[in-house]
Design an enzyme around this catalytic site. Structure first.
Site, mmCIF file in Angstrom:
data_model
loop_
_atom_site.group_PDB
_atom_site.id
_atom_site.type_symbol
_atom_site.label_atom_id
_atom_site.label_comp_id
_atom_site.label_asym_id
_atom_site.label_seq_id
_atom_site.Cartn_x
_atom_site.Cartn_y
_atom_site.Cartn_z
ATOM 1 N N HIS A 374 52.846 146.707 131.234
ATOM 2 C CA HIS A 374 51.787 145.940 131.915
ATOM 3 C C HIS A 374 50.444 145.976 131.210
ATOM 4 O O HIS A 374 49.453 145.493 131.769
ATOM 5 C CB HIS A 374 51.587 146.451 133.342
ATOM 6 C CG HIS A 374 52.747 146.245 134.248
ATOM 7 N ND1 HIS A 374 52.907 145.116 135.019
ATOM 8 C CD2 HIS A 374 53.823 147.019 134.498
ATOM 9 C CE1 HIS A 374 54.022 145.216 135.724
ATOM 10 N NE2 HIS A 374 54.602 146.365 135.421
ATOM 11 N N LYS A 565 38.643 141.396 141.445
ATOM 12 C CA LYS A 565 39.600 142.192 140.665
ATOM 13 C C LYS A 565 38.945 143.522 140.350
ATOM 14 O O LYS A 565 37.760 143.711 140.616
ATOM 15 C CB LYS A 565 39.970 141.464 139.368
ATOM 16 C CG LYS A 565 38.743 140.982 138.553
ATOM 17 C CD LYS A 565 39.151 140.168 137.337
ATOM 18 C CE LYS A 565 39.466 138.727 137.645
ATOM 19 N NZ LYS A 565 40.840 138.355 137.345
ATOM 20 N N ARG A 566 39.724 144.473 139.793
ATOM 21 C CA ARG A 566 39.124 145.721 139.372
ATOM 22 C C ARG A 566 37.954 145.452 138.429
ATOM 23 O O ARG A 566 37.973 144.487 137.666
ATOM 24 C CB ARG A 566 40.172 146.608 138.678
ATOM 25 C CG ARG A 566 41.185 147.198 139.630
ATOM 26 C CD ARG A 566 40.542 148.099 140.662
ATOM 27 N NE ARG A 566 40.062 149.307 140.045
ATOM 28 C CZ ARG A 566 40.658 150.501 140.127
ATOM 29 N NH1 ARG A 566 41.766 150.628 140.838
ATOM 30 N NH2 ARG A 566 40.145 151.559 139.545
ATOM 31 N N LYS A 571 37.569 142.634 131.759
ATOM 32 C CA LYS A 571 37.655 141.535 132.725
ATOM 33 C C LYS A 571 36.333 140.741 132.793
ATOM 34 O O LYS A 571 36.268 139.674 133.357
ATOM 35 C CB LYS A 571 38.041 142.063 134.099
ATOM 36 C CG LYS A 571 39.464 142.660 134.130
ATOM 37 C CD LYS A 571 39.805 143.232 135.490
ATOM 38 C CE LYS A 571 41.140 143.954 135.540
ATOM 39 N NZ LYS A 571 42.317 143.053 135.580
ATOM 40 N N THR A 673 47.427 138.133 138.304
ATOM 41 C CA THR A 673 48.180 137.505 139.390
ATOM 42 C C THR A 673 47.206 136.912 140.410
ATOM 43 O O THR A 673 47.550 135.970 141.118
ATOM 44 C CB THR A 673 49.115 138.518 140.094
ATOM 45 O OG1 THR A 673 48.395 139.742 140.300
ATOM 46 C CG2 THR A 673 50.342 138.801 139.247
ATOM 47 N N LYS A 677 47.190 133.341 142.718
ATOM 48 C CA LYS A 677 46.892 133.240 144.154
ATOM 49 C C LYS A 677 45.781 132.222 144.404
ATOM 50 O O LYS A 677 45.840 131.414 145.336
ATOM 51 C CB LYS A 677 46.472 134.616 144.708
ATOM 52 C CG LYS A 677 47.612 135.633 144.689
ATOM 53 C CD LYS A 677 47.137 137.082 144.786
ATOM 54 C CE LYS A 677 48.267 138.008 144.335
ATOM 55 N NZ LYS A 677 47.835 139.402 144.119
HETATM 56 C C1 26V Z 1 47.149 153.226 133.879
HETATM 57 C C2 26V Z 1 46.757 154.397 134.453
HETATM 58 C C3 26V Z 1 46.273 155.430 133.564
HETATM 59 C C4 26V Z 1 45.574 156.568 134.283
HETATM 60 C C5 26V Z 1 46.247 156.978 135.531
HETATM 61 C C6 26V Z 1 46.407 155.844 136.485
HETATM 62 C C7 26V Z 1 46.859 154.597 135.823
HETATM 63 C C8 26V Z 1 47.376 153.586 136.591
HETATM 64 C C9 26V Z 1 47.780 152.401 136.002
HETATM 65 C C10 26V Z 1 47.644 152.218 134.659
HETATM 66 C C11 26V Z 1 48.084 150.975 133.991
HETATM 67 C C12 26V Z 1 47.556 149.795 134.629
HETATM 68 C C13 26V Z 1 48.241 148.599 134.090
HETATM 69 C C14 26V Z 1 48.032 147.412 134.972
HETATM 70 O O1 26V Z 1 47.667 147.509 136.114
HETATM 71 N N1 26V Z 1 48.272 146.264 134.415
HETATM 72 C C15 26V Z 1 48.128 145.017 135.123
HETATM 73 O O2 26V Z 1 49.430 144.616 135.554
HETATM 74 C C16 26V Z 1 49.409 143.390 136.248
HETATM 75 C C17 26V Z 1 50.807 143.135 136.740
HETATM 76 O O3 26V Z 1 51.661 142.935 135.673
HETATM 77 C C18 26V Z 1 48.893 142.296 135.348
HETATM 78 O O4 26V Z 1 48.845 141.089 136.073
HETATM 79 C C19 26V Z 1 47.507 142.643 134.810
HETATM 80 O O5 26V Z 1 47.084 141.668 133.878
HETATM 81 C C20 26V Z 1 47.538 144.003 134.165
HETATM 82 O O6 26V Z 1 46.233 144.414 133.796
#
Ligand code: 26V
Length: 845
Positions: A374, A565-566, A571, A673, A677
């Site tokens: 992701h 969004k975050r 972003k 996503t 929406k």
């Molecule tokens: C990384 C970490 C690292 C530290 C601990 C917590 C944590 C949690 C998540 C992540 C990776 C985040 C990746 C993510 O959220 N990617 C998003 O995924 C969406 C669904 O596929 C996508 O639409 C977004 O573009 C993408 O940023």
């Protein structure tokens, strides 16, 4: 493929205008009153709103359970292949109206509650959001769960039942503050605790190797054991025919009170072990700017992987009595690298516990597992210090080394003598102080590795997984994300849904491709008028919310420009707010011009330790303070930052949006996503050629979206040339003036140096191309202004966005996973009657 309604399913959603069945109404009323008395212990006179919500939820849950048990029995009897979706995040939001809608019971519950003197809408708001996720990745898992149930795929989602979900955000004097999210404090009516479903999960200790007939046998002697207890939440598919479970694990100590210590009077010491065990499911890690490599996080990952694999292996053994055919009956999807340990844990189970030969076990593991990536951001790719691994999971480290030996031998065969190639594909990063690479581990141990948009999947092959793709060609594939239309259209936007039913027919509820009927009506003035009325209605609701929460009055007739969004540099909320400043300055220069009234709406959380992102939130709020209170611009520009963005807030903002900001630096947003929406709800997109924006453009047509800025390749080239932006700033008077205003404290008169760091970064460290893309963005925004003023053309583009979004249904995405990765049938492709039954195979329970 279209989602053709199956005639064997009751069309239990009342058609437009159809009255509620009186018998059903009486039954539901009595069920709710029964729950109130017998499960809550109150009568109607003393019940709080929350009591009513719980009673109604329990009455609904009863109706779901029957379908759940039937679906489970059918899958078992048919010996169906099962899908297991392993994810540390499930961002489900509220379930009450979602389940009501899918069960076809929304209208009758509304009427029943109305008769009992309580409003469904009031009760709906009693439910806290289940915020067990950070953002896109977690919400995708929730949409996928709903689509898998809709398509009658026997599936279980596995994750952690966090005591505290993603932090609650409060904005105090413009700054973000974080507070714990106590989502379970009033109980959770949806879940079933399964005290009998308990597994032991081990940590630490050492490994003994003994010689046996068949070779070496590894015996792990762990130092610590934690118990995983299951909690199941039913996930109802559309039309209620199929129900799957979301099984979340809670941690507890097998030995909650050490009696010997207790007897010495050291009560705290006696429960220390319990506290240590329970810390595993205490909270969700906030998605930081970098993967922090914390020990507790690795413990969480192993905890849920181990419990989930034990559970699915037990289920498989009870139905099939052997593990040799695991891959033909089980598909395990790894949601990012967070469950990568499944590769080593499955090998450990097969080799150490079930005595498979290594090579055979490896074939089974790879055929069973698949991995979704992701993000390409190098700082978000998980790695763990070898030393930590050794301490926490000594046997798994051995397994990783053994996988690596065979894997590096293959690399040597492919590229003989190429040391760099071997270093780049290795499971161990030798440069960064020896770390285990979870992305490489998941890749090597999976038969399918997918990205989440066409561009992202291509970039995976060109960047992070370039060499692994060379070594294992054909494994990388694309599955563009999708969203569930039940939540993001039907529930969030009931008025638009009714209009679409009227225009496209009732079948649109089952088959989103019917939205294409709108094409022919996009210029029809009667439809346009109705469409605008719906949007206006939704905008009034949002305007009211903004008024209540921020005490800012906004005009529902203004263009609602939304970025939700975050908060992250890539972003580019900063690009948006700098453009806001430039627009504000232009308005002040020429107040007499017929400026298009705009409301800039922001929402999103910054990771607690991400200082720069939190400063961007403060900047947005400081700009809001000045702009919203400046009489010189006559209220034509307003800025609103809505606190505590979550699924429920998204459900209010999205239907009210006119413009969707999808403005990430090209090459950095894997998919997005929210972009889907918003377009589905009729917002036009202003965006870069990044992630799924590209596919959205391909579907809605280049004339119905505003694309601007550099492309991914331009970004790579420009970064190589350096990050200094002084040249572009010099050439852009608008940008230059906006940065000067921000940097010199015009928006922070009490603390003029507050945003100096932002101005400095913009000028000299433009890694995210905010300055490099500014002029193109500013121009695209003025193009939007011009289009907004031609009302029929704007409405037409907005209608065409809705009409052309059906492909972005998560049902389509899940069909692709089912066909290309999991090899499981979905409803509509293999009727139940054609499947082999358990009885035919002679299976026993
Ligand atoms: C990384 C970490 C690292 C530290 C601990 C917590 C944590 C949690 C998540 C992540 C990776 C985040 C990746 C993510 O959220 N990617 C998003 O995924 C969406 C669904 O596929 C996508 O639409 C977004 O573009 C993408 O940023």
């Amino acid at each position: 493929m279209s989602n053709v309604p199956d005639p064997s399913f009751p069309a239990n959603i009342p058609a437009l205008g159809q009255p509620v069945d009186e018998l059903a109404l009486a039954e539901i009323k009595s069920a709710i009153l029964g729950k109130l008395r017998l499960a809550i212990g109150k009568d109607a006179g003393m019940a709080t709103r929350h009591d009513w919500y719980k009673a109604a939820a329990l009455a609904l849950r009863d109706r779901i359970v029957h379908h759940w048990l039937t679906a489970e029995k059918q899958s078992y009897d048919a010996g169906s292949k099962r899908v297991y979706y392993l994810s540390l995040e499930f961002l489900i939001g509220r379930l009450f109206t979602d389940a009501l809608n899918n069960m076809g019971l929304l209208k009758v519950f509304e009427a029943a509650l109305g008769d009992l003197g309580v409003g469904l809408e009031d009760l709906r708001k009693c439910e806290p959001d289940a915020a067990l996720g950070n953002g896109g990745l977690g919400r995708l898992a929730a949409c996928f769960m709903e689509s898998m149930a809709t398509l009658a795929i026997p599936a279980i989602g596995y994750g952690i039942r966090y005591d505290f979900g993603l932090f609650r955000q409060i904005i105090a004097q413009g700054w973000q503050q974080e507070y714990p999210d106590e989502w379970l404090s009033f109980g959770n009516p949806w879940e079933f605790q399964r005290p009998e479903v308990v597994y032991h999960v081990h940590f630490g200790g050492g490994v003994e190797h003994v010689e046996r007939k068949g070779g070496d046998l590894a015996i792990w002697h762990p130092a610590e054991t934690v118990q995983a207890v299951a909690f199941d939440t039913p996930i109802v598919g559309w039309r209620g025919q199929h129900v799957n479970a979301l099984r979340l694990w809670s941690a507890r100590s097998p030995d909650p009170l050490k009696l010997d210590v207790f007897n010495t009077g050291d009560y705290l010491g006696a429960s220390a072990e319990e506290a240590r065990a329970e810390s595993i499911c205490k909270f969700l890690y906030p998605n930081d700017e970098s993967a922090a490599g914390r020990e507790l996080r690795l413990r969480q990952e192993y905890f849920f992987v181990s419990a989930s694999l034990q559970d699915l292996i037990k289920r498989h053994l009870s139905s099939d009595g052997q593990l040799r055919n695991l891959a033909s009956k089980v598909a395990v999807q790894l949601n990012d690298t967070h469950p990568s340990l499944a590769v080593t844990e499955l090998m450990r189970i097969l080799v150490d516990l079930h005595h498979f030969r290594w090579d055979e076990a490896w074939k089974i593991a790879v055929a069973t597992l698949s991995y979704t990536n992701h993000t390409l951001l190098p700082e978000a790719l998980e790695t763990w210090p070898v030393e930590l691994f050794q301490r926490l999971l000594p046997r798994h480290l051995e397994i990783i080394y053994r996988i690596n030996v065979a894997h590096l031998a293959q690399a040597e065969e492919r590229c003989p003598g190429d040391v760099d190639f071997r270093a780049s594909v290795s499971l161990i990063d030798e440069k960064a102080g020896r770390r285990v690479r979870m992305g490489q581990l998941a890749f090597v141990g999976s038969h399918s590795i997918n990205g989440v948009s066409a561009m992202h999947s291509d970039l995976m092959k060109e960047t992070v997984f370039h060499d692994l793709n060379h070594l294992y060609p054909g494994r990388i594939n694309n599955k563009t994300n999708g969203i569930t239309f039940r939540r993001w259209l039907m529930l969030a936007n009931p008025k638009l849904t009714d209009l679409l039913r009227e225009a496209c027919g009732e079948a649109v509820l089952d088959d989103p491709s019917r939205l294409e009927h709108l094409e022919a009506l996009a210029s029809d003035s009667a439809l346009q008028q109705k469409f605008r009325t719906v949007k206006h209605h939704n905008k009034i609701a949002l305007a009211r919310l903004i008024g209540e929460r921020l005490n800012v009055m906004v005009d529902p007739g203004a263009l609602f420009d939304v970025q939700i969004k975050r908060i992250h540099e890539y972003k580019r909320q900063l690009l948006n707010i700098v453009e806001t400043v430039a627009l504000y300055q232009a308005m002040k220069d020429d107040p007499k011009r017929d400026w298009v009234p705009r409301v800039k709406i922001f929402a999103g959380k910054a990771a607690a330790s991400y200082r720069y992102a939190k400063l961007i939130i403060k900047l947005i709020n400081d700009v809001a303070d000045i702009v919203n209170n400046d009489p010189a611009i006559g209220g034509r520009l307003k800025v609103a930052f809505l606190a505590d963005y979550n699924v429920s807030l998204a459900e209010v903002i999205i239907p009210a949006a006119d413009l969707s900001e999808q403005i990430s630096t090209a090459g950095m947003e894997a998919s997005g996503t929210g972009n889907m929406k918003l377009a589905l709800n009729g917002a036009l997109t202003i965006g870069t050629l990044d992630g799924a924006n590209i596919e959205i453009r391909d579907h809605v047509g280049a004339e119905n979206i505003a694309i601007f800025g550099m492309e991914a390749m331009d970004v790579v080239v420009r970064r190589k040339q350096g990050l200094d932006a002084t040249d572009v700033i010099r050439r852009s008077p608008n940008l230059s003036r906006a940065i000067n205003a921000i940097g010199s404290g015009e928006f922070s008169p009490g603390d003029p140096g507050r945003f100096e760091s932002i101005a400095h970064a913009l000028r000299y460290l433009d890694h995210y191309m905010v300055c490099a893309d500014f002029d193109s963005y500013y121009e695209a925004q003025r193009g939007i202004d011009a289009r907004w003023q031609v009302v029929p053309a704007w409405t037409r583009a907005s209608i065409l966005n809705v009409a052309r979004m059906p492909w972005f249904s998560s049902d389509r995405t899940i069909r692709e996973y089912a066909r290309d990765i999991w090899n499981v049938p979905v409803r509509g492709t293999a009727p139940h009657g054609l499947q082999e039954t358990g009885a035919q195979r002679g299976a026993t329970r």
